[in-house]
Design an enzyme around this catalytic site. Structure first.
Site, short mmCIF file in Angstrom:
data_model
loop_
_atom_site.label_atom_id
_atom_site.label_comp_id
_atom_site.label_asym_id
_atom_site.label_seq_id
_atom_site.Cartn_x
_atom_site.Cartn_y
_atom_site.Cartn_z
CD GLN A 1 -2.35 -3.95 -0.66
OE1 GLN A 1 -2.69 -5.24 -0.74
NE2 GLN A 1 -0.97 -3.69 -0.69
CG ASP B 1 -6.31 -1.25 -7.19
OD1 ASP B 1 -5.69 -2.40 -7.67
OD2 ASP B 1 -7.01 -1.48 -6.29
NE ARG C 1 -2.15 -7.65 2.60
CZ ARG C 1 -2.90 -8.12 1.74
NH1 ARG C 1 -2.83 -7.83 0.45
NH2 ARG C 1 -3.92 -8.81 2.21
CG HIS D 1 -7.40 -4.30 0.56
ND1 HIS D 1 -7.56 -5.46 1.50
CD2 HIS D 1 -6.77 -4.95 -0.62
CE1 HIS D 1 -6.51 -6.53 1.06
NE2 HIS D 1 -6.07 -6.18 -0.33
CB CYS E 1 -2.86 -3.09 -3.69
SG CYS E 1 -4.11 -3.36 -4.93
NE ARG F 1 -9.47 -10.52 -1.02
CZ ARG F 1 -8.19 -10.27 -1.64
NH1 ARG F 1 -8.10 -10.87 -2.86
NH2 ARG F 1 -7.62 -9.31 -1.25
N1 NVA Z 1 -9.09 -3.00 -5.73
C1 NVA Z 1 -9.02 -4.32 -6.14
C2 NVA Z 1 -7.94 -4.76 -5.29
C3 NVA Z 1 -7.42 -6.16 -5.36
C4 NVA Z 1 -6.25 -6.63 -4.48
C5 NVA Z 1 -10.08 -5.16 -6.21
O1 NVA Z 1 -10.98 -4.95 -5.17
O2 NVA Z 1 -10.24 -6.10 -6.88
N1 CP Z 2 -3.21 -7.01 -3.08
C1 CP Z 2 -3.90 -8.01 -2.72
O1 CP Z 2 -4.95 -8.19 -1.76
O2 CP Z 2 -3.75 -9.27 -3.59
P1 CP Z 2 -4.39 -10.45 -3.82
O3 CP Z 2 -5.92 -10.03 -4.47
O4 CP Z 2 -3.83 -11.64 -4.47
O5 CP Z 2 -4.96 -11.24 -2.35
#
Ligand code: NVA
Ligand code: CP
Length: 307
Positions: free
Chosen positions: A135, A221, A289, A132, A261, A105
């Site tokens: 997800q 989101d 997930r 993502h 998500c 990530r």
């Molecule tokens: N769009 C959000 C998703 C988090 C799981 C982010 O990138 O922070």
């Molecule tokens: N939805 C998701 O990826 O959650 P986290 O940021 O908690 O991993």
């Protein structure tokens, strides 16, 4: 050396592979809830690299690897040499000599691509600024569990044209459904993969009510994704009118599901009455997930297993 299979964006796999993954996710989920042990990955190790925060991604990969008989190792930028400037290419070479699969990530998608290019083992994108994929794998599996095939259905996205939204768009093209997006002006979804998205797949505008009309699924989101925290105040203002609340849900199909998500901010992008209401499937979505990622890990390491 044969090239490992990676999962860097949703479009890396085709419809047949997804058909297999969704079937397999259901099998592994059933097996897990029946308490049946299934441990094809005894002795296998996953390296998990986190340059951004996580709850679900970390726990679902770590729990999933343990359930498959393997082990997952957590690395972050604060305590690893990645945070002190070790090139990602060198990190890839080293991690892939000591582990069987890598999940990362991070910020830029190009960093994940560089990691994959120098890895001997499969690399999974656990979220970037751009995509993502894990997800949306979980979200579509969740939709199928509740409503059956997603082909031909309509998904509405209300809010930021972000990484999760962009992944929905790839999924719409690969799997054959329609994505209708409503973003504030200035926050529209940008297509980055060079594909043409025709009107049968993608409709974009700035009106949440138009986006949710006829939708089988409404999803949103946070207004401010990780890495964009400096824009929080400006975004809060720009996203006025983009909350998914009961009045907006009422404009979708009566049997429309709601997904997010997570993490969510009740009172900002979603009203409590929706996320905690009867159309919401966010907890199944979060749990899934783990199930879909177990199927994905199995597929990347062992191929199309059917037993
Ligand atoms: N769009 C959000 C998703 C988090 C799981 C982010 O990138 O922070
Ligand atoms: N939805 C998701 O990826 O959650 P986290 O940021 O908690 O991993």
């Amino acid at each position: 050396m044969t090239q490992p299979r990676h999962y860097l964006q949703f479009s890396d796999l085709d419809k047949n592979a997804y058909r297999h993954l969704f079937q397999r996710s259901a099998v592994l989920k059933r097996r897990q809830s029946a308490g049946e042990l299934y441990r094809p990955l005894v002795g296998k190790v996953m390296s998990m690299v986190f340059e951004k925060n996580s709850t679900r991604t970390r726990v679902s990969f770590e729990a999933g690897m343990a359930q498959l008989g393997g082990h997952a190792m957590f690395l972050d930028t604060k305590t690893s040499q990645m945070g002190r400037g070790e090139p990602v290419e060198d990190t890839a070479r080293v991690l892939s000599r000591m582990s069987d699969i890598i999940m990362i990530r991070t910020f830029e998608q190009t960093l994940v691509e560089r990691l994959a290019a120098h890895s001997r083992v499969p690399v999974i994108n656990g979220l970037t600024n751009e995509y993502h994929p894990c997800q949306i794998l979980a979200d579509i599996f969740t939709f199928i569990e509740h409503r059956g095939p997603i082909e031909g259905k309509t998904v509405a996205w209300v809010g930021d044209g972000n990484n999760v939204c962009r992944t929905w768009l790839q999924a719409a093209r690969v799997l054959g459904f329609k994505l209708k997006v409503a973003t504030p002006v200035g926050y529209a979804l940008t297509v980055l993969d060079g594909h043409e998205y025709g009107p049968d797949v993608f409709e974009a505008g700035h009106d949440p009510e138009a986006a949710v009309a006829d939708a089988d699924l409404v999803t949103t989101d946070v207004f401010t994704s990780m890495g964009f925290e400096g824009e929080f105040a400006a975004r809060l203002k720009a996203f006025e009118g983009f909350q998914v609340n009961a009045a907006l849900m009422a404009k979708a199909r009566p049997d429309a599901l709601f997904m997010h998500c997570l993490p969510a901010h009740r009172g900002e992008e979603v009203a409590a009455e929706v996320i905690d209401g009867p159309q919401s499937v966010v907890w199944d979505e979060a749990e899934n997930r783990m199930h879909v990622q177990k199927a994905l890990i199995e597929y990347l390491l062992l191929g199309s297993v059917n037993h």
